[in-house]
Design a protein around this motif. Structure first.
Motif, PDB file in Angstrom:
ATOM      1  N   UNK A 190      40.183  39.671  49.189  1.00 27.06           N
ATOM      2  CA  UNK A 190      38.753  39.476  48.908  1.00 27.06           C
ATOM      3  C   UNK A 190      38.347  40.176  47.617  1.00 27.06           C
ATOM      4  N   UNK A 191      39.116  39.882  46.556  1.00 26.12           N
ATOM      5  CA  UNK A 191      38.942  40.634  45.315  1.00 26.12           C
ATOM      6  C   UNK A 191      37.566  40.417  44.689  1.00 26.12           C
ATOM      7  N   UNK A 192      37.008  39.213  44.771  1.00 29.75           N
ATOM      8  CA  UNK A 192      35.699  38.969  44.171  1.00 29.75           C
ATOM      9  C   UNK A 192      34.601  39.763  44.872  1.00 29.75           C
ATOM     10  N   UNK A 193      34.655  39.811  46.196  1.00 27.62           N
ATOM     11  CA  UNK A 193      33.661  40.583  46.961  1.00 27.62           C
ATOM     12  C   UNK A 193      33.794  42.058  46.643  1.00 27.62           C
ATOM     13  N   UNK A 194      35.016  42.559  46.618  1.00 29.02           N
ATOM     14  CA  UNK A 194      35.236  43.975  46.325  1.00 29.02           C
ATOM     15  C   UNK A 194      34.803  44.324  44.901  1.00 29.02           C
ATOM     16  N   UNK A 195      35.091  43.429  43.948  1.00 31.40           N
ATOM     17  CA  UNK A 195      34.758  43.719  42.552  1.00 31.40           C
ATOM     18  C   UNK A 195      33.257  43.799  42.352  1.00 31.40           C
TER      19      UNK A 195
END
Length: 464
Positions: free
Chosen positions: A189-194
């Motif tokens: 979930x890289x976009x949410x984390x970023x």
């Protein structure tokens, strides 16, 4: 007969519609095709008429490695209307010489696919250059690792530890994975984390210019003698607008991590960055220290004619080029005088945002009317003060052009030249009762009327 009439109407209708439509479709452009091994092959997407930076995803190309990405925006005034063009460029590097045949591919622009024809790129050897060497500015963003024992770590890095107010610095967020690390990793979930990370680290009171990363770019680097793969998650330039130190807090990124052994599952593991501080220094004392731009700039100027008569109009271009916050460059102030009428300039700008810096140009195109005979160095009227952070000194861009005016002094009505600014001379005498004709609007309404008439005619012909 009826068929000919219908075809004629359709043809006229198509031509009329075509006259009203402006082609704002994205186009794809290529850089040089014959390159040295240390030079990038560049693919650019040009998007006209787009106020906001478009989201662009470039393809993976077999045999070439994605590296830096840059975004350029240009704003020009044409016929009183603002014209905006966005250009997004992606660099590709080859790791060995040879001929690369790139088949037709698609680039995704704001979710839409734009097709490009194939191309052939030739790479030649240059023995003395290592294609993996990165610039000094990129090196400054690399983390300071006390030992080389960490296989994976998250880093938030700035390329400068201290800056002057309004001086730019680069900030990058990257995950580093050692090439010989005995693990397997996947992003989670890289976009949410970023988005959550950016909310924490974006500093208050800073002007942000970022390239815009729609995909994670990786590259091979060396830190402390150990080889790593860097996954770049975010890259931006910040310009502090207030005299307050900037602290980037520690942030966490979760990854799916498992053993390199086959059959073993993966579990979430957190990686935390360190705290980063950038000290903001005040500018030295100066009467204009709260107004001047900060950066490294040079002047490019152009005069349409060096010899004119009083009352004859000329154009003078005052263009500022260099590195810094181009968008925030103020308009040069011109003191009102009795020798010239200086009208407000047409302003255009070109801003290029890359991983290393923000650069570009801002142009001020003046309409000038001389009113007196004589020789006039334009440096008397056109001066622009800025602060150079590299030398830590104020500097002034001064015009080097000279205008020769020959002929009888020019007057407007019975207004005296002395003490007049010229711009609003005889303003109260202008007749504002005369009707203003907007020819563009008239042409548009006339075109619409013709379209409606053609539709009625087509309906009448079809009924018969």
């Amino acid at each position: 007969m009826k068929l000919y009439v219908i075809l004629s109407i359709i043809l006229c209708f198509s031509c009329t519609i075509h006259a009203q439509v402006i082609n704002n479709d994205p186009t794809i452009e290529f850089g040089a095709k014959n390159l040295k091994i240390d030079e990038p092959f560049t693919i650019s997407v040009v998007v006209p008429g787009e106020e906001n930076r478009p989201s662009v995803s470039f393809p993976e190309i077999n045999g070439l490695e994605k590296r830096s990405k840059s975004a350029t925006s240009s704003i020009n005034t044409v016929g009183g209307e603002k014209v905006v063009v966005q250009t997004i460029s992606q660099q590709y590097f080859a790791l060995k010489e040879g001929t690369y045949v790139i088949p037709a591919f698609f680039v995704t622009v704001n979710g839409l696919k734009v097709k490009s024809d194939g191309i052939t790129v030739e790479y030649n050897t240059r023995v003395l250059i290592n294609p993996e060497v990165i610039s000094e500015e990129d090196l400054a963003l690399l983390p300071e690792v006390e030992n080389n024992e960490e296989d994976v770590f998250l880093s938030v890095g700035a390329n400068k530890k201290s800056v002057f107010m309004r001086e730019g610095f680069a900030l990058g967020i990257s995950l580093y994975v050692a090439e010989n690390a005995p693990i397997q990793m996947d992003f989670y979930q890289v976009n949410v984390q970023l988005q959550s990370i950016l909310k924490k680290i974006r500093p208050v009171g800073c002007w942000e210019e970022n390239v815009g990363i729609e995909e994670i770019i990786k590259r091979r680097i060396e830190i402390g003698g150990r080889k790593y793969t860097e996954f770049n998650l975010y890259q931006a330039q910040f310009f502090p607008m207030t005299l307050q130190d900037i602290i980037f807090p520690s942030v966490t990124l979760e990854m799916l991590v498992g053993s390199a052994k086959a059959g073993e599952g993966k579990m979430l593991k957190s990686f935390r960055s360190g705290v980063v501080k950038v000290t903001v220094k005040p500018l030295p004392p100066h009467p204009l220290k709260d107004q001047v731009a900060v950066g490294q700039y040079k002047l490019v100027e152009r005069l349409s004619s060096a010899l004119v008569y009083p009352g004859e109009s000329i154009r003078y271009l005052f263009r500022i080029e260099g590195k810094g916050n181009i968008a925030a460059i103020p308009t040069p102030e011109i003191i009102a005088n009795s020798s010239f009428d200086f009208y407000p300039p047409d302003i255009s700008q070109l801003i290029k945002r890359s991983n290393q810096n923000v650069s570009g140009e801002k142009s001020f195109d003046y309409f000038v009317v001389p009113r007196q005979d004589g020789t006039f160095p334009l440096g008397r009227y056109f001066q622009w003060v800025y602060f150079d952070p590299k030398s830590a000194k104020y500097d002034t861009l001064t015009s080097l052009k000279t205008l020769q005016v020959k002929g009888e002094d020019y007057k407007l009505g019975n207004i005296s030249l002395h003490g007049s600014t010229g711009l609003y001379d005889n303003l109260e005498r202008l007749d504002s009762s005369q009707e203003y004709f907007d020819f563009k609007q008239i042409l548009k309404e006339l075109t619409n009327a013709i379209v409606i008439l053609l539709l009625f005619t087509m309906g009448w012909v079809l009924r018969k």
